[in-house]
Design a protein around this motif. Structure first.
Motif, PDB file in Angstrom:
ATOM      1  N   PHE B 153      44.193  36.494  45.031  1.00  0.00           N
ATOM      2  CA  PHE B 153      43.012  36.159  44.277  1.00  0.00           C
ATOM      3  C   PHE B 153      42.408  34.879  44.823  1.00  0.00           C
ATOM      4  O   PHE B 153      43.171  33.974  45.199  1.00  0.00           O
ATOM      5  N   PRO B 154      41.079  34.688  44.898  1.00  0.00           N
ATOM      6  CA  PRO B 154      40.043  35.529  44.297  1.00  0.00           C
ATOM      7  C   PRO B 154      39.440  36.612  45.174  1.00  0.00           C
ATOM      8  O   PRO B 154      38.951  37.601  44.656  1.00  0.00           O
ATOM      9  N   PHE B 155      39.471  36.427  46.488  1.00  0.00           N
ATOM     10  CA  PHE B 155      38.681  37.367  47.296  1.00  0.00           C
ATOM     11  C   PHE B 155      39.521  38.249  48.214  1.00  0.00           C
ATOM     12  O   PHE B 155      38.956  39.044  48.950  1.00  0.00           O
ATOM     13  N   GLY B 156      40.826  38.049  48.194  1.00  0.00           N
ATOM     14  CA  GLY B 156      41.642  38.835  49.113  1.00  0.00           C
ATOM     15  C   GLY B 156      41.528  38.358  50.547  1.00  0.00           C
ATOM     16  O   GLY B 156      41.888  39.078  51.466  1.00  0.00           O
TER      17      GLY B 156
END
Lengths: 748, 392
Positions: B153-156
């Motif tokens: 998290f948050p965007f990988g």
């Protein structure tokens, strides 16, 4: 087109709709942002994108998925590739633009594909690439606003997708010894069912703040090419230093108040004439290479006492009196209406030119407004007045501008002659009516300009390589007041009518605050003055009605606010170049150096004060200041600690309230009881239960054991019971303790 | 005053760019280069924003991991080819920072198939139970070294992970199969209840009633007393002496081949199945088996602890060079006297006749089971792919 329902498992553990909605919004916003740069060119793509996203959105709302066979999707991609080739090689579009269209088409194809996590990832990536392409093409404020909204959605969508992917991988994991993937409901048990909307949005805010900070920092510090100086692409409404046509900047209107004027007529009861509202700053008589210049072959008058010589007394003279309060930033310009007869100004040094414009130089640097009072003759002028003015000008006829060159292009002259053919003929035929016909020619030209040309502040289409007046009259056919006035003045000169361009402010009678008229930067204006011996200089304003300042309505206020924002964006962001960076760096370094110098000086002064105090016993100001600051800092720290302690106490109370069925303060009776017993030699220790203490007290102090144990049991109920007690019971317990106290007090 | 316990330092949080992160970084650098080339202001801001996104990914991921405390519950014994479920208690120690997309993965040794657990949202100050699992495909001991807590998290784009050392051993007992025929005929089950037991010479006294247990003979149900009860009761005539069962397991391999190894494993599974059944029937069970160069000898006892000990011994059996004759030579005089002995070997014909005769003479009954006989009376669990399960 088949529809497939979301399976229950997907709804539980895939939370698919939570991804689809923001993803669709993100895709649509990306398409809109790309197409916003030129809606006419990208209209089809915007329409197609909106349709596709809308259909998918409706399907997702009903928990359906809309998809076609893979073959059709592949055909769509093929068609998109073909379209790309056609746009690149056929329509000769720019590469970025064509690629943007291609990306939009691919996205549309993917919207109608049966989607897995891989497809969602591809759609997100495509949308991001589209925005990068759009950023390469557009840099307007509108684009920046749309980009900000897009980033918010993109962050949220990416976060939801990350959560979904992790969830899916757990739900579909299968070990070698398991026959099937894990039951979705088991995963759902293992996972919180309530979707973390609040934390997600808070994280979005945090991430955006971080991105904005990093973006701004990199923007400021990034290396810039020293040779790529940025030309300002916008201008602000106001008095220009030079009147130049062909400038392709867009003019933004500014509502900033620069002057306040109070007008009245002295010497007669009559309304204010039209010319009272035209405040002249400067006149321009020479035009060449699209630029106007003042013809400076007359001697400026200087006055020692900042007052003009009084004109000879003239009977029935009516004056327009102007009281002006001007912001110093407009200095040294003097704004008056024509003809200026007398000026009174105590706060600035006055210089007047023969064209009755002037300059005001403040005596010292000051921030206060410059105030002055001006008298002008009201029209119509009589002979004596005209003669006086001629003396002031230094010429009998005031024909000063024969020698002032005006570059008249043949086409312009032809057009002027075409418009005033009849008047020219009449003038030739009746030379005694010359003055009248000259004015008529000027008014005819003015009317034609007003009728056939459009007022605009957007000059992006003007060609700087062409003559400004010719470009205005024959090509763009639109412009602002300078273009209208320039065209009129040049055409008048082409027809041998004495005219000059005048710049200044046009007052708006509706924009008033009491008696005072507010003059804003947006009221800057250009017009023409036409000279005839009979009428002297007469104002002819060719600009259409919308050039006249409108009072700021609520919509106008918003428009002005947006114009200011646009200006700030274009100057501070798009116009940020190497020079600006250097300037910023210099200012930052100077500030830091100043701060350091202040700190060193302050430390030195403090040290000297301490030394003086220790050695000579003198208490000086720096020590006092330091003491006050230290005390303030100490108080602040104490305040913070106290706040922390208070908050901790509040949290503890809340925790206790959650544990107890009654507010802890209502348990005061038990505390009072134990205090009472302690005073009489029976301590309640941790090694004894409250009941033990009660029995001991009963035995030692001769108190009724039953009463004591009832109070203690009531306390137990409050402490560990589930039901809240009645108010009467609480009061009864408090009363019992009070009675016991009285009893023990009496027995003493 | 007690000494203050040393504060244990938490292991460091490490970061790794995912594949998407590398691509994102590449695109960011490209945008930066284009920005420098074109001097476009918006591209500079976009470049900075993209780098900011990467940076914030790492910051938020780190923050998420740093506030989570983990406690693990591990079963200490499982049967082979079961799924081992590990429980984790995740506690968020922060008052404000929630944990999102937490992955909990057990660090199993190489070759063990495992699946991670996942917690989508761990609110601040809350506790959450998650679980991961792995397949106990092979008997033996699995040493779990630790747990990896990670998040993308948050965007990988960035994966933050922290490896927590929590050592634990999981003993995987050999898998249970199906006994097709009764080996334990003279076991305690038949001699209990109202049937005269051989141990007491047939003159059992009425001892009492007890609830029906699995494998009790229905003949001894006391129907009158059972009326009105949920569970039938049976007559117990005498407190029976628990029978003894010795399992002699030949863990040698005649040749070092996969077939021989599979046979050996089957013998071990049979032994485990037999021991488990015997314990359930109230037997005292003993085990003799070769493991490596030694003989593992456990005298017959009853009880759950002894059962565990025997099954652990079966789980730990190594390649053995100890044959049945040597095993038998370890027995003291009288150890087998009252016992039923089951000798499981690879080839009954290759057994030392004197050793067999010696055992037969000193025990109550002797059953010698070799490969062929084993196939007749025992069947492995049909739902397991033993080729995969026993793969080394």
């Amino acid at each position: 087109m088949p529809l497939r329902s979301f399976s229950q498992a997907e709804m539980i553990h895939a939370e698919r709709r939570r991804l689809e909605r923001p993803l669709l919004a993100m895709i649509w916003l990306g398409v809109l942002t790309f197409c916003s740069e030129d809606l006419s060119a990208h209209g089809f793509y915007l329409f197609a994108g909106t349709l596709a996203v809308g259909v998918n959105f409706l399907a997702a709302r009903r928990q359906r998925e809309l998809y076609v066979q893979r073959g059709f999707v592949n055909l769509g991609v093929l068609a998109g590739t073909l379209a790309l080739l056609v746009e690149l090689f056929g329509a000769k579009l720019e590469l970025i633009e064509a690629l943007g269209h291609y990306i939009i088409l691919i996205q549309l194809c993917k919207l109608f594909e049966r989607k897995s996590n891989r497809d969602y990832m591809q759609m997100i990536v495509l949308s991001l690439l589209l925005m990068v392409a759009a950023a390469m093409r557009s840099d307007s404020l509108l684009f920046a606003v749309l980009l900000t909204g897009y980033l918010v959605l993109a962050c949220y969508t990416a976060m939801v997708f990350t959560l979904k992917r992790g969830l899916d991988s757990v739900a579909t994991a299968r070990l070698a010894n398991e026959a099937a993937p894990l039951d979705a409901r088991r995963v759902a048990w293992n996972v919180s069912r309530d979707w973390p909307v609040g934390p997600l949005w808070r994280r979005v805010g945090l991430v955006l703040a971080g991105m904005a900070a990093t973006g701004v920092l990199l923007f400021i510090l990034a290396p810039r090419d020293p040779s790529a100086a940025h030309a300002a692409e916008t201008g602000l409404s106001g008095i220009p230093e030079v009147v130049r046509l062909g400038d392709s900047r867009r003019v933004r209107l500014s509502d900033r108040v620069v002057m306040r004027v109070r007008l009245h007529v002295e010497g007669a009861e009559r309304p204010l004439p039209r010319q009272a509202f035209y405040l002249r700053q400067k006149t321009y008589s020479s035009y060449a290479d699209s630029q106007w210049a003042s013809y400076l072959d007359f001697i400026p008058l200087e006055f020692v006492h900042e007052r003009m010589p009084q004109p000879p007394p003239m009977a029935n003279a009516t004056f327009i009196v102007q009281e002006v309060e001007m912001t110093p930033y407009l200095a040294p310009s003097l704004f008056t209406c024509y003809p200026l007869i007398r000026v009174e100004c105590d706060t600035a040094h006055l210089r007047l030119a023969r064209d009755l414009t002037g300059t005001l130089t403040p005596g010292a640097l000051r921030a206060d407004p410059i105030r002055y009072k001006v008298w002008s003759w009201a029209p119509p002028l009589n002979d004596a007045q005209r003669r006086y003015l001629a003396i002031l000008r230094g010429s009998r006829r005031g024909l000063l501008f024969r020698a002032a060159p005006v570059d008249v292009r043949p086409r312009v002259a032809e057009l002027a002659k075409e418009w005033c053919e009849d008047l020219l003929a009449a003038r030739d035929a009746q030379p005694d009516r010359r003055d009248e016909l000259d004015l008529a020619i000027a008014r005819r030209l003015s009317g034609q300009l007003e009728k056939h040309y459009r007022y605009t502040l957007d000059l992006s289409e003007s060609n700087p390589h062409r003559d400004g007046v010719e470009d205005f009259l024959f090509h763009t056919k639109k412009g602002h007041c300078e273009y209208f006035a320039s065209a009129l003045a040049v055409m008048c000169r082409a027809l041998d009518v004495q005219a000059r361009l005048v710049g200044g402010f046009l007052l708006d009678p509706a924009d008033a605050s009491g008696d005072w008229l507010r003059v804003r930067q947006r009221h800057a204006h250009a017009w023409v003055e036409v000279f005839t011996p009979a009428s002297d200089w007469v104002i002819v304003d060719p600009s259409p009605a919308e050039a006249v300042g409108q009072p700021p309505s609520w919509f106008g206020g918003f428009d002005s606010f947006f114009s200011r924002l646009q200006l700030a964006w274009e100057r501070n962001v798009l116009g940020y170049d190497y020079d600006t960076r250097q300037h910023l760096a210099d200012r930052a370094l100077a500030w830091l150096a100043g701060l350091w110098a202040d700190i060193v000086a302050g430390a030195k002064a403090l040290w000297e004060s301490i030394w003086n105090l220790l050695v000579h016993g003198q208490f000086e100001a720096p020590l006092l200041i330091f003491g006050v600051l230290a005390a303030a800092a100490g108080l602040m720290v104490e305040g913070l600690l106290a706040l922390r302690a208070v908050r901790r106490r509040i949290r503890r109370r809340r925790r206790m309230r959650r544990q107890f069925t009654v507010a802890p303060e209502r348990l005061r009776f038990i505390r009072d009881l134990f205090r009472l017993l302690r005073r009489h030699g029976v301590d309640h220790t941790p090694m004894r239960t409250p009941l033990d203490t009660a029995r001991l007290a009963a035995a030692k102090l001769g108190l009724p054991e039953r009463e004591l144990t009832e109070v203690i049991e009531f306390y137990y109920r409050l402490r560990w019971g589930q039901a809240a007690p009645a108010e009467a019971e609480l009061q009864a317990a408090e009363a019992r303790v009070a009675a016991l106290s009285k009893r023990l007090g009496a027995s003493r | 005053m007690p000494a203050q316990a040393k504060r244990r330092r938490r292991p460091p949080i490490r970061f790794r760019l995912t594949a998407a992160g590398w691509m994102f970084l590449g695109v960011s650098v490209l945008v930066g280069l284009v920005a420098v080339k074109s001097q476009a202001a918006l591209l500079f801001i976009l470049f900075g924003g993209m780098m900011g996104a990467l940076h914030m990914s790492a910051v938020l991921a780190r923050r998420t991991i740093a506030v989570v405390r983990l406690r693990r519950e591990v079963p200490d014994r499982v049967w082979q080819n079961q799924t081992v479920h590990l429980g984790y208690t995740l506690r968020n120690t922060s008052r404000r920072v929630p944990g999102l997309a937490l992955e909990v993965e057990e660090l199993t040794p190489e070759g063990i198939d495992s699946a991670a657990g996942y917690c989508i949202h761990l609110p601040a100050g809350m506790v959450f139970r998650a679980g991961s699992r792995f397949a106990a495909s092979r008997r033996g001991r699995v040493r779990l070294s630790g747990v990896r807590l990670s998040t993308r998290f948050p965007f990988g784009l960035v994966r933050a992970h922290q490896t927590l050392r929590h050592e634990a051993d999981v003993v995987i007992w050999p898998a249970k199969g199906l006994l097709r025929s009764e080996l334990l005929r003279r076991g305690a089950v038949e001699s209990s209840t109202s049937a005269p037991s051989l141990a007491t010479g047939g003159q059992d006294e009425f001892f009492g009633l007890r609830e029906y247990r699995q494998d009790d003979h229905p003949r001894w149900i006391h129907w009158r007393r059972s009326a009105g009860r949920d569970v039938p009761v049976i007559r117990e005539m005498a407190r029976p002496l628990p029978e003894e069962l010795w399992v002699l397991l030949d863990a040698t391999m005649p040749e070092p081949s996969d077939v021989a190894r599979e046979d050996r494993e089957q013998r071990i599974r049979f032994a485990a199945t037999l021991i488990d059944q015997a314990f359930r029937r109230g037997y005292k069970v003993g085990l003799a088996a070769g493991s490596g160069a030694e003989t593992v000898l456990h005298a017959p006892r009853a009880g759950r602890g002894h059962r565990r000990k025997l099954l652990d011994a079966l789980a730990d059996i190594q390649d053995s060079q100890v044959g049945p004759a040597e095993m038998v030579s370890r027995f003291r005089r009288g150890m087998l006297r009252q016992a039923q002995v089951v000798l499981v070997t690879s080839n009954a014909k290759a057994l030392d006749a004197d050793a067999v005769h010696s055992v037969r003479g000193s025990c109550r009954s002797l059953s010698v089971l070799d490969r062929d006989m084993l196939h007749r009376i025992y069947e492995d669990n049909p739902h397991i792919d033993w080729g995969r399960a026993d793969a080394a």
